[in-house]
Design a protein around this motif. Structure first.
Motif, PDB file in Angstrom:
ATOM      1  N   SER A 159      32.629  36.908  30.967  1.00  0.00           N
ATOM      2  CA  SER A 159      32.569  37.527  32.153  1.00  0.00           C
ATOM      3  C   SER A 159      33.430  38.663  32.209  1.00  0.00           C
ATOM      4  O   SER A 159      33.287  39.739  32.894  1.00  0.00           O
ATOM      5  N   GLU A 166      31.240  45.164  39.007  1.00  0.00           N
ATOM      6  CA  GLU A 166      31.914  44.251  40.010  1.00  0.00           C
ATOM      7  C   GLU A 166      31.943  43.035  39.486  1.00  0.00           C
ATOM      8  O   GLU A 166      32.969  42.211  39.778  1.00  0.00           O
ATOM      9  N   ARG A 167      30.905  42.600  38.538  1.00  0.00           N
ATOM     10  CA  ARG A 167      30.991  41.087  38.045  1.00  0.00           C
ATOM     11  C   ARG A 167      32.224  40.990  37.006  1.00  0.00           C
ATOM     12  O   ARG A 167      33.057  40.082  37.011  1.00  0.00           O
ATOM     13  N   ARG A 169      35.112  43.075  37.306  1.00  0.00           N
ATOM     14  CA  ARG A 169      36.255  43.159  38.202  1.00  0.00           C
ATOM     15  C   ARG A 169      36.714  41.770  38.421  1.00  0.00           C
ATOM     16  O   ARG A 169      37.690  41.277  38.684  1.00  0.00           O
ATOM     17  N   ARG A 170      35.707  40.921  39.032  1.00  0.00           N
ATOM     18  CA  ARG A 170      35.813  39.687  39.526  1.00  0.00           C
ATOM     19  C   ARG A 170      36.343  38.801  38.700  1.00  0.00           C
ATOM     20  O   ARG A 170      37.156  37.862  38.745  1.00  0.00           O
ATOM     21  N   VAL A 173      40.054  39.629  37.694  1.00  0.00           N
ATOM     22  CA  VAL A 173      40.832  39.133  38.902  1.00  0.00           C
ATOM     23  C   VAL A 173      41.089  37.554  38.877  1.00  0.00           C
ATOM     24  O   VAL A 173      42.048  36.770  39.200  1.00  0.00           O
ATOM     25  N   ARG A 174      39.772  36.770  38.655  1.00  0.00           N
ATOM     26  CA  ARG A 174      40.000  35.497  38.622  1.00  0.00           C
ATOM     27  C   ARG A 174      40.668  34.959  37.423  1.00  0.00           C
ATOM     28  O   ARG A 174      41.486  33.662  37.660  1.00  0.00           O
ATOM     29  N   ASP A 177      44.160  34.957  38.912  1.00  0.00           N
ATOM     30  CA  ASP A 177      44.261  33.884  39.741  1.00  0.00           C
ATOM     31  C   ASP A 177      44.608  32.515  39.147  1.00  0.00           C
ATOM     32  O   ASP A 177      45.514  31.788  39.863  1.00  0.00           O
ATOM     33  N   TYR A 202      43.554  46.722  37.148  1.00  0.00           N
ATOM     34  CA  TYR A 202      43.126  45.220  37.286  1.00  0.00           C
ATOM     35  C   TYR A 202      43.523  44.648  35.993  1.00  0.00           C
ATOM     36  O   TYR A 202      44.026  43.405  36.248  1.00  0.00           O
ATOM     37  N   ARG A 234      47.387  40.769  45.226  1.00  0.00           N
ATOM     38  CA  ARG A 234      47.325  39.520  44.322  1.00  0.00           C
ATOM     39  C   ARG A 234      48.620  39.304  43.773  1.00  0.00           C
ATOM     40  O   ARG A 234      48.981  38.044  43.337  1.00  0.00           O
TER      41      ARG A 234
END
Length: 572
Positions: A159, A166-167, A169-170, A173-174, A177, A202, A234
């Motif tokens: 990923s 967008e995928r 970027r998520r 970020v994940r 996290d 990011y 975040r």
């Protein structure tokens, strides 16, 4: 019969991917983005072999090979494999069962999607392919439980290199996290290769968050400073956790650095919050401007209190809904994104035509009697609302064009939805066109002449009755355009116009009756005022406070921001 990947009988240790192998043979991200729909045949074969292999060691070797390829286009198929929604057809092609959806004459069914680009598959008649239940179009594939940890690591790693921004970027970020140190090396490699400022921020943030959680003390100090410089929300969560750990460990240096960084992050978040309120206020103001344009003409120039103005907006919204459904039902899917080219003029013409009929049948006989026009238009609004409920029902949903999906990232952590940006630009264009019509066309000249001196215009041969009808049609047509824009930001219901009618009158009255630029200024002002007050109270009380402010303002300037001048002012 479903194919399930079987684990070895003897207990085995959970397998993990080597971080250095992830993306080792990957193609550049820009090449993947340019070729998102065409996964190489050898990669398709490798995935097919991996998900159908029954020997666990061979299967693990295939997963490692997929990791080395680093191709994010494999993620949908791997996610479906983990969830048990992947199938292999008789021709050895892989497909995904999409989320159940309601289809006319079929009930709830599963859309069948291509496993590599998630596009709907079509049958011989070029119709979307659906399945009534799992297993209808091929043998089902599902990962065995012992493989799911390694499969999850593979999905997370791939990923990070997904061609969809967008995928990707998520996924970045994940990783931050979860403080996933297994992906730290891959994130650093991408940071060295990434030319885009947006993704570099990011990547830097996620790397710092991981290092703050898992690194040695010097690394943690540097990571805390980095998060303070980035200022992302975040990072605030990671810094708060680091402060808690430093307090428990009596580490004064880390505590001081993390506290300073957290203060910088909170200060930036506060500034961005007010910028966000401003953008949201401008969006609300754009909607109010769209609604008030037609009302400014009807109420300001004709003196008619049109209580059905919200219902004319609703007509424009449902016209857009009908056009969208016609495009989806009778035209190729590739054309669907352009339905607004037809919907915008259609919304204006339909709402304007209905308005013209109402003017000829009802309003024309009530000029000069404002209270009676108020009651008559209120009744017209009820008729239009109930008619829409009979024809369309209470609950409706419109599919917006794909180019209205997503957000524009103004700066890090500050996004503006494309649909709000569209309404803002659309409102500006409507204001410009309306001004040109009133100031630069023959119809506008006749309209202004009739408003300033009806008897003189009639004596010069102007058909004032005809001008009245066209003016009312123009105002209701502009309300239809408002519906065409608002439908992408609000619920599509027969009573949707009722939520805007009071605010629209406030805009017209506070801006100056009949003044176009007064309506624009008041619309933006009231939108901003609402959003600036809401943080200190709630939305309901904010509207009450705005209403009180408008009342006090009108006590000071009864004619609004821009008072009428010349003969119109004398007549008033």
């Amino acid at each position: 019969m479903a194919i399930t990947l079987l684990a070895m009988p003897a207990p085995v240790q959970a397998q993990t991917l080597d971080a250095e192998d992830i993306g080792a043979d990957a193609a550049p991200l820009d090449e993947l983005a340019d070729d998102i729909d065409r996964v190489p045949a050898e990669l398709r074969d490798l995935l097919r072999t991996a998900v159908t292999e029954t020997d666990r060691s061979e299967r693990a070797d295939r997963f490692t090979q997929l990791a080395r390829q680093g191709d994010g286009r494999l993620v949908p198929a791997l996610e479906a494999f983990r969830a048990g929604l992947l199938a292999i057809r008789d021709d050895d092609t892989l497909v995904i069962y999409g989320s159940r959806t309601e289809v006319d004459n079929r009930g709830e069914v599963y859309p069948i999607l291509d496993a590599f680009n998630e596009q709907p598959l079509r049958d011989d008649n070029d119709q979307p392919l659906y399945a009534d239940s799992l297993g209808d179009v091929g043998e089902m594939l599902r990962a065995a439980r012992p493989d799911r940890r390694m499969l999850g690591e593979l999905i997370s790693a791939l990923s990070l290199r997904h061609p969809d921004p967008e995928r990707r970027r998520r996924a970045i970020v994940r990783a931050g996290d979860r403080a996933d140190d297994a992906l730290l090396a891959q994130l650093k490699v991408q940071l060295d290769e990434e030319p885009t400022r947006q993704f570099r921020t990011y990547l830097r943030e996620s790397i710092a968050r991981i290092e703050l959680d898992t690194g040695d003390r010097d690394t943690q100090l540097a990571a805390a400073q980095q998060l303070g410089e980035i200022g992302g929300v975040r990072g605030a969560r990671s810094l708060a956790a680091a402060i808690e750990r430093a307090t428990e460990a009596d580490d004064d240096q880390l505590l001081a650095v993390a506290t300073t960084a957290l203060d910088r992050v909170n200060s930036r978040a506060q500034r961005l919050r007010w910028v966000r309120y401003t953008l949201e206020g401008l969006s609300i103001g754009s909607i109010l401007i769209l609604m008030a344009l037609g009302l400014a003409i009807i109420f300001g120039l004709m003196g008619v209190i049109n209580m059905a103005h919200g219902e004319f907006m609703m007509i424009g919204a449902f016209t857009t809904f009908v056009v969208a459904n016609l495009f989806r039902a009778y035209l190729p899917p590739a054309v669907f994104d352009y339905y607004l080219v037809v919907a915008i003029p259609a919304a204006f013409l339909v709402a304007g035509t209905v308005g013209l009929l109402c003017e000829k049948l009802v309003i024309r006989h009530l000029y000069g009697r404002p209270l009676e026009t108020l009651l008559a238009t209120w009744g017209i609004g009820l008729i239009l609302m109930q008619s829409a409920r009979v024809w369309f029902g209470d609950t409706n949903r419109i599919l917006s064009p794909s180019w209205l999906h997503g957000n524009w990232e103004v700066v890090h952590d500050l996004n503006l939805a494309y649909n709000r940006l569209f309404v803002f630009i659309f409102a500006g264009l409507c204001v410009l066109v309306t001004w040109l019509v009133i100031q630069r066309t023959k119809m506008g000249l006749l309209l202004r002449a009739t408003v300033q001196d009806r008897m003189m215009a009639a004596s010069l041969g102007v058909s004032t009755r005809r001008v009245d009808g066209l003016t009312f049609a123009l105002g209701t047509g502009l309300a239809g355009l408002a519906g065409c824009g608002v439908v992408f930001m609000d619920n599509l219901t027969p009573q949707m116009g009722q939520r805007y009618i009071v605010d629209s009158f406030l805009v017209v009255v506070s801006g100056g009756v009949g003044n176009l630029f007064g309506a624009v200024s008041a619309g933006l002002g009231l939108g901003l005022l609402n959003k600036y007050i809401e943080p200190f109270t709630n939305a309901v009380y904010a509207k009450v406070i705005v209403l009180l402010i408008v009342i006090m303002f009108l006590q000071w300037r009864p004619s609004g921001l821009f008072a009428a001048k010349g003969r119109a002012a004398l007549d008033a």
